[in-house]
Design a protein around this motif. Sequence first.
Motif, mmCIF file in Angstrom:
data_model
loop_
_atom_site.group_PDB
_atom_site.id
_atom_site.type_symbol
_atom_site.label_atom_id
_atom_site.label_comp_id
_atom_site.label_asym_id
_atom_site.label_seq_id
_atom_site.Cartn_x
_atom_site.Cartn_y
_atom_site.Cartn_z
ATOM 1 N N ARG A 81 -12.234 -10.885 -2.708
ATOM 2 C CA ARG A 81 -11.777 -11.523 -1.209
ATOM 3 C C ARG A 81 -12.713 -11.075 -0.001
ATOM 4 O O ARG A 81 -12.923 -12.041 0.798
ATOM 5 C CB ARG A 81 -10.298 -11.191 -0.996
ATOM 6 C CG ARG A 81 -9.190 -11.528 -2.282
ATOM 7 C CD ARG A 81 -9.070 -12.959 -2.003
ATOM 8 N NE ARG A 81 -8.143 -13.312 -3.135
ATOM 9 C CZ ARG A 81 -8.339 -14.228 -3.915
ATOM 10 N NH1 ARG A 81 -9.162 -15.200 -4.177
ATOM 11 N NH2 ARG A 81 -7.186 -14.458 -4.746
ATOM 12 N N ARG A 99 -6.085 -14.770 2.422
ATOM 13 C CA ARG A 99 -6.011 -14.365 1.045
ATOM 14 C C ARG A 99 -6.631 -12.858 1.133
ATOM 15 O O ARG A 99 -6.239 -11.872 0.513
ATOM 16 C CB ARG A 99 -6.866 -14.999 0.214
ATOM 17 C CG ARG A 99 -6.485 -16.366 -0.220
ATOM 18 C CD ARG A 99 -7.177 -17.181 -1.226
ATOM 19 N NE ARG A 99 -8.493 -17.864 -0.661
ATOM 20 C CZ ARG A 99 -8.289 -19.207 -0.161
ATOM 21 N NH1 ARG A 99 -7.256 -19.693 -0.309
ATOM 22 N NH2 ARG A 99 -9.431 -19.606 0.184
ATOM 23 N N PRO A 128 -3.064 -17.332 -3.075
ATOM 24 C CA PRO A 128 -3.902 -16.461 -3.941
ATOM 25 C C PRO A 128 -2.983 -16.410 -5.403
ATOM 26 O O PRO A 128 -1.501 -16.109 -5.045
ATOM 27 C CB PRO A 128 -4.067 -15.177 -3.172
ATOM 28 C CG PRO A 128 -3.194 -15.115 -2.008
ATOM 29 C CD PRO A 128 -2.922 -16.619 -1.885
ATOM 30 N N ARG A 146 -8.376 -19.510 5.815
ATOM 31 C CA ARG A 146 -7.538 -19.474 4.420
ATOM 32 C C ARG A 146 -8.300 -18.178 3.844
ATOM 33 O O ARG A 146 -7.387 -17.458 3.030
ATOM 34 C CB ARG A 146 -7.929 -20.628 3.719
ATOM 35 C CG ARG A 146 -7.133 -21.916 4.056
ATOM 36 C CD ARG A 146 -7.641 -23.131 3.625
ATOM 37 N NE ARG A 146 -7.208 -24.397 4.186
ATOM 38 C CZ ARG A 146 -7.761 -24.903 5.457
ATOM 39 N NH1 ARG A 146 -8.732 -24.290 6.313
ATOM 40 N NH2 ARG A 146 -7.042 -25.862 5.871
#
Length: 146
Positions: free
Chosen positions: A102, A118, A78, A114
């Motif tokens: 997010r 984040r 990020p 993933r």
Amino acid sequence: MTSRTGFLVLSAALVVVALLCVLEGVQLIGTGEPLGIGLGLCAFVIPALGLWFLRQVFRFGRASERLARELEAEGGLPVDELRRTEGGRIDRASADEVFARRRAEAEEAPHDWRVWFRLAVAYADAGDTPRARKAMQHAIKLNPVA
């Protein structure tokens, strides 16, 4: 002092205290008195719990660093897009905006480690450490290498 150095210093201190506690436990058991034996046995249990906790924290740190390296190699870490105050602190409204994005990504792709990584970073930026840790643990579980 970096967080890794601090962790290693505190870990070494915990190991030393655990060893001292075990030695005291041996001496207490050696007295032969029922109270001494009971306290001596407790002196074995408490360091065992501390060392177990230390092991869990160490494993969590290694796994989350491995995910960060993997995500960095993919170019998916990020980007820091948070506004900061004059003192350098993260602006709460900015952190909330990034967190909302997010969270929406995690809802759209619930099986992708993933997006959970984040999301954990967004939780941490928003100041919610317990949820950040849970989201990172979920990312670790979803990672096929884990």
